[in-house]
Design a protein around this motif. Structure first.
Motif, PDB file in Angstrom:
ATOM      1  N   GLN A   1      38.890  39.921  44.791  1.00  0.00           N
ATOM      2  CA  GLN A   1      39.459  39.242  43.632  1.00  0.00           C
ATOM      3  C   GLN A   1      39.481  37.728  43.799  1.00  0.00           C
ATOM      4  OE1 GLN A   1      40.191  40.779  40.641  1.00  0.00           O
ATOM      5  NE2 GLN A   1      39.004  42.292  41.783  1.00  0.00           N
ATOM      6  N   ARG A   2      39.677  37.276  45.051  1.00  0.00           N
ATOM      7  CA  ARG A   2      39.682  35.832  45.308  1.00  0.00           C
ATOM      8  C   ARG A   2      39.163  35.588  46.715  1.00  0.00           C
ATOM      9  NH1 ARG A   2      44.048  30.955  45.552  1.00  0.00           N
ATOM     10  NH2 ARG A   2      44.807  32.050  47.376  1.00  0.00           N
TER      11      ARG A   2
ATOM     12  N   SER B   1      37.942  32.605  42.253  1.00  0.00           N
ATOM     13  CA  SER B   1      38.454  33.885  41.769  1.00  0.00           C
ATOM     14  C   SER B   1      37.356  34.667  41.071  1.00  0.00           C
ATOM     15  CB  SER B   1      39.616  33.651  40.803  1.00  0.00           C
ATOM     16  OG  SER B   1      40.697  33.088  41.499  1.00  0.00           O
ATOM     17  N   ASN B   2      37.519  35.973  41.078  1.00  0.00           N
ATOM     18  CA  ASN B   2      36.547  36.870  40.461  1.00  0.00           C
ATOM     19  C   ASN B   2      36.781  36.935  38.962  1.00  0.00           C
ATOM     20  OD1 ASN B   2      34.658  38.780  39.846  1.00  0.00           O
ATOM     21  ND2 ASN B   2      35.613  40.434  40.984  1.00  0.00           N
ATOM     22  N   THR B   3      36.072  36.082  38.262  1.00  0.00           N
ATOM     23  CA  THR B   3      36.072  36.114  36.803  1.00  0.00           C
ATOM     24  C   THR B   3      34.623  36.149  36.349  1.00  0.00           C
ATOM     25  OG1 THR B   3      35.987  33.714  36.559  1.00  0.00           O
ATOM     26  CG2 THR B   3      38.182  34.715  36.694  1.00  0.00           C
TER      27      THR B   3
END
Length: 188
Positions: free
Chosen positions: A136-137, A179-181
């Motif tokens: 996620q990060r 971050s995972n976006t």
């Protein structure tokens, strides 16, 4: 030996007992370790402490750990990448890292500097972490004086999060993160 991933020019694989001399050689170059706290060159310490710790990551975490980097064209060991849960990073204050954060780091032989290998490997690990491993990060520390490493982090899509003086070293440390976006994955 199990391979984590391959890029156009690199193979990232698990370390083995046969890598002791590779690590001694890598850590013996003062220019390579000048911006690091870990400068271990004692062969027996690397063999009995460092490598067993790294091997334990392979057992604890699927897809995470410390990975030997081999240049495809020469088949030469050129360094390593860390891509592991940040809970193992002793220098992180819990306020700086979430329990689910993944730490990114690298150390390459001087002969491999300036060829884009650090950026190539970092981008590949970030992509794998987000797309396959559920990260996620991703966070990465660097000494503020290590301009080349900071440049790699920025080219890999990470952004400055904070700066602080590390009490044991008395030096300024920067933490970069991504971050995972959808937007950040597309940028990497």
């Amino acid at each position: 030996m199990p391979i984590l991933l391959e890029t156009e020019r690199l193979v990232l694989r698990q370390f083995t007992e046969d890598d002791v001399d590779n690590l001694v050689d890598l850590n013996s170059d003062p220019e390579v370790v000048r911006f690091t706290a870990d400068r271990e060159v004692d062969r027996s310490v690397i063999q009995t402490q460092t490598l067993p710790q790294w091997f334990s990551y392979y057992e604890m975490y699927n897809g995470y750990g410390v990975w030997a980097v081999v240049e495809k064209s020469s088949q030469a060991f050129i360094g390593w990448f860390i891509f592991r849960p940040a809970v193992h990073a002793a220098y992180f204050d819990p306020a700086l890292a979430n329990p689910t954060d993944i730490e990114l780091g690298y150390r390459l032989h001087k002969a491999a500097w300036g060829k884009g290998y650090a950026t190539e490997g970092a981008k590949a690990l970030i992509a794998k972490g987000f797309s396959e491993l559920g990260a996620q990060r991703i966070i990465a520390p660097a000494l503020a004086a290590n301009v080349a490493s900071i440049r790699v982090l920025e080219k890999s899509g990470l952004q400055l999060q904070t700066r602080f003086i590390e009490p044991k070293l008395g030096l300024e440390v920067v933490i970069y993160a991504l971050s995972n976006t959808t937007e950040s994955v597309a940028a990497s």
